[in-house]
Each structure stands twice: as structure tokens, then as C-alpha cells.
Design an enzyme around this catalytic site. Sequence first.
Site, PDB file in Angstrom:
ATOM      1  N   ASP A 173       0.835  -1.211   0.000  1.00 56.68           N
ATOM      2  CA  ASP A 173       0.000   0.000   0.000  1.00 56.68           C
ATOM      3  C   ASP A 173       0.866   1.257   0.000  1.00 56.68           C
ATOM      4  O   ASP A 173       0.617   2.206  -0.747  1.00 56.68           O
ATOM      5  CB  ASP A 173      -0.920   0.021   1.228  1.00 56.68           C
ATOM      6  CG  ASP A 173      -1.776  -1.228   1.335  1.00 56.68           C
ATOM      7  OD1 ASP A 173      -1.755  -2.044   0.399  1.00 56.68           O
ATOM      8  OD2 ASP A 173      -2.447  -1.400   2.372  1.00 56.68           O
ATOM      9  N   TYR A 222      -6.089 -10.802   9.571  1.00 58.13           N
ATOM     10  CA  TYR A 222      -4.904 -10.463   8.773  1.00 58.13           C
ATOM     11  C   TYR A 222      -3.651 -10.984   9.491  1.00 58.13           C
ATOM     12  O   TYR A 222      -2.788 -11.635   8.888  1.00 58.13           O
ATOM     13  CB  TYR A 222      -4.819  -8.948   8.552  1.00 58.13           C
ATOM     14  CG  TYR A 222      -3.702  -8.543   7.623  1.00 58.13           C
ATOM     15  CD1 TYR A 222      -3.917  -8.415   6.263  1.00 58.13           C
ATOM     16  CD2 TYR A 222      -2.416  -8.315   8.108  1.00 58.13           C
ATOM     17  CE1 TYR A 222      -2.888  -8.062   5.399  1.00 58.13           C
ATOM     18  CE2 TYR A 222      -1.374  -7.969   7.264  1.00 58.13           C
ATOM     19  CZ  TYR A 222      -1.615  -7.832   5.916  1.00 58.13           C
ATOM     20  OH  TYR A 222      -0.576  -7.496   5.069  1.00 58.13           O
TER      21      TYR A 222
HETATM   22  C1  GLA Z   1      -3.383  -5.085   2.976  1.00 60.52           C
HETATM   23  C2  GLA Z   1      -1.960  -4.818   3.468  1.00 60.52           C
HETATM   24  C3  GLA Z   1      -0.957  -5.052   2.339  1.00 60.52           C
HETATM   25  C4  GLA Z   1      -1.148  -6.417   1.681  1.00 60.52           C
HETATM   26  C5  GLA Z   1      -2.621  -6.633   1.332  1.00 60.52           C
HETATM   27  C6  GLA Z   1      -2.900  -8.035   0.852  1.00 60.52           C
HETATM   28  O1  GLA Z   1      -3.725  -4.136   1.997  1.00 60.52           O
HETATM   29  O2  GLA Z   1      -1.847  -3.511   3.943  1.00 60.52           O
HETATM   30  O3  GLA Z   1       0.356  -4.922   2.843  1.00 60.52           O
HETATM   31  O4  GLA Z   1      -0.658  -7.442   2.502  1.00 60.52           O
HETATM   32  O5  GLA Z   1      -3.480  -6.384   2.432  1.00 60.52           O
HETATM   33  O6  GLA Z   1      -2.220  -8.314  -0.320  1.00 60.52           O
END
Ligand code: GLA
Length: 382
Positions: A173, A222
Site C-alpha cells: 500500500d 490479517y
Molecule cells: C493489505 C496490506 C498489504 C497487503 C494486502 C494483501 O492491503 O496492507 O500490505 O498485505 O493487504 O495483499
Amino acid sequence: MKQALLQLFRSAFGGEPTVIARAPGRIEFIGNHTDYNGGTVLGAAIDRGIWVAARAAQGGRATFVSGHTPARVEIALDSALSKQTGDRAWVNYQLGVWAKLPAFGLRQPAGFEFADVSDLPPGAGLGSSAAIELATGLALTALAGEAPAREILVKLGRKAENEFVGVPCGILDQGVSGFGQRDHLVFIDCRGPVFATVPLPADAHFWVFNTHTKHALVDGLYAARHRECMDAARALGVALLVEATPALLEAKRAALPDVNYRRAKHVIEEIGRVGAVQAALAQGDLAAVGKLLTASHRSSQTLFENSTPELDFLVDRLAAAPHVHGARLTGGGFGGAVMALTDGTFAQADAEQVAAAYAAKFGAQPAILHLKTGPGAELVAG
Ligand code: GLA
């Protein structure tokens, strides 16, 4: 956006800011949960994001106002600074960035006043956390008279999120928000990390359907996926899953709990799909790209289990619709948004048909966003 920001700043602090910065949100194009496994990923900065304004202030304090809440939050910037909770938790991204400046040899502004406005839906999986981190990093370093390289700002944002906010995210991101470019995708080899841009074929269109759903345990889920991937890597005898091949995974299958085997299979095959998408893009073959996007979603659905019935429904509808090359969940998953890659003839009416079918099943309208790519984070003034 700039006018709304200035108005907010003036009414809160009675004067002009000395710095203004903006940072875009992002679409995760392909490379789902590959980043913290050392893999590769492609994303696009979008034409929506977060704008921040700031100026230095006396008294060792930071004062925050935002377009998304009438609350005004004041924090003492001292050694007792800690993560905020409850209705003050929205300042943790900004505080995290301030707190991590010294880790990169950067000076901290001693006190400041700070305002932000956004046209990025939060919690949609469009990278709003990274956008506030990047914009804050630009503004606070400018206030302190520093001009760090883009890569440092990207790493600063991730460190703030990992160590202050407490989310073990990868670099996707922040990297895309930092290195985005209009009409381009950002390619990241997360092991370096190495950042590059890849031109996007002219007839590639992005439609995002935000379900406004968010699993109550999304942060915990997550973190659980992160842990499962690290455990799988250990069982395979590699530091990160990027070093494992499909053959190694099959050879060692018995050494892993089935759930970790499936997580690893998703990540290893997803890294393969990123490479295949790069090759298809180089050929201008959007139909092939689309098939890989939908395959990525199917893998999320069955192997990584970060999809939801709402996201699956949208992908099923979109994948079967004319003028749609492919569709997948975008971002961490467990709710949020689906993105579709379409040609230029896919229209608002087509999107509304998909949204109506969704509403008939789930009783709520998804938001439809026809997004364009846009430039990466930048200092607008100061
Ligand atoms: C979120 C996290 C990223 C990545 C995505 C999945 O957006 O912030 O770093 O791991 O999930 O790909």
C-alpha cells in the site's frame, strides 16, 4: 479537496498552514498477501486520496482535526506517547509516522497543528491507511526541514503501521501510494524492496464495488494469515514463502497442517500469477490478464479464505458480464471491495445492473467507483 482542507484548517486553527501534502489510495491489481512473504505485487495509485495541511506549533503538542469527525484531538509529544484507543484511535497513523522519524535519521517537528480531508472510502481495501501515512510523512518532514527520498517515506509509513498501529502489513500500500504514476501500475519486488512502474494499456478500465462490509475481526484475521504464512515457511525450511517452489511445497506437504499448506499454495501460486500478468501486459493481452485476476480471486476464496459471500457474489456476476476481463477482491480481504478490469465499453448502466443484483440478494447497495489511475504522493505546498 484543497479548498475543503484549507477551510477546515483555517476554522480549526485560525490561520494558514505552511505545508500541504496529498497521497493517493491504491488498487491491489494482483499479488494478494504476497508482499510480506517477500513476493511480487502490482498495484495502481488511484485518483482519490488524502490531503493534509500542517504548521509548526509551540508547547510540544500535536493537535489534529479531520474532515471525517468533528472531534479535535490533542496529544503531548513526549516520551510517554503511546497508541490511542477508542474515538482517538484515528490519529495513530499520524502519531506513528511522527514517532518513527528518528528511526530513519529524520528530525521530528516539536509541535504541530494538523488537518486532513479524504475522498477515499475508509475500510474499502483501497489503502486509506497508507495514504494518510504517506501524506503525513511528507508534511511532517517538510515541517522539520527534511526532504527524504520517496523510498524512505514508503518505509516510514510501513514502519509506523507495523510497530505503532500494530498491523503486520507488507509494503504494497505504501509503495503504490509513494511510487504511483498516472496510466501506470506500480510493480514491487518486496524482497528489495525494488519499485518500478509498468505502463497500463490505454483501454484498461477499473471499476470498484465497495460492499461496505468489514469482518469484525479483520485485523486479527490479517495477523493470523501472516502467522500461518510464516509457520508454513518455517516448515518448508525457507525464510519467506517467496523462496519456496510449488514442487517443494508438494514434497513437504506432510510436514504442514492442511490449513498452512493451503495458505502457502495461495501465496506461491499468486507470485506465479503476478509474473504471468506482467507477461500478458507486455503483450497488451487484457483478456489473459483478466483470467489471471479472476483465478487470483478463486484462490482467495478456496485456499487463503480471505473472501466473503458478498465479494464472491460480485466476482461471479462480474466475471460473467460482457466487457469484463476479470474481477477479484482487492486488498486484505474479509470484506471491503471487489475490482473489475473492463474495456472502455463497460458503462455505468452495466455496473448498476451488477449492483442491483447484489442489492436484491444482500439488501444493501454497493458503492460503484469508476476509478482512474493517478500520481503518487507529493508535497503540494511548503
Ligand atoms: C493489505 C496490506 C498489504 C497487503 C494486502 C494483501 O492491503 O496492507 O500490505 O498485505 O493487504 O495483499
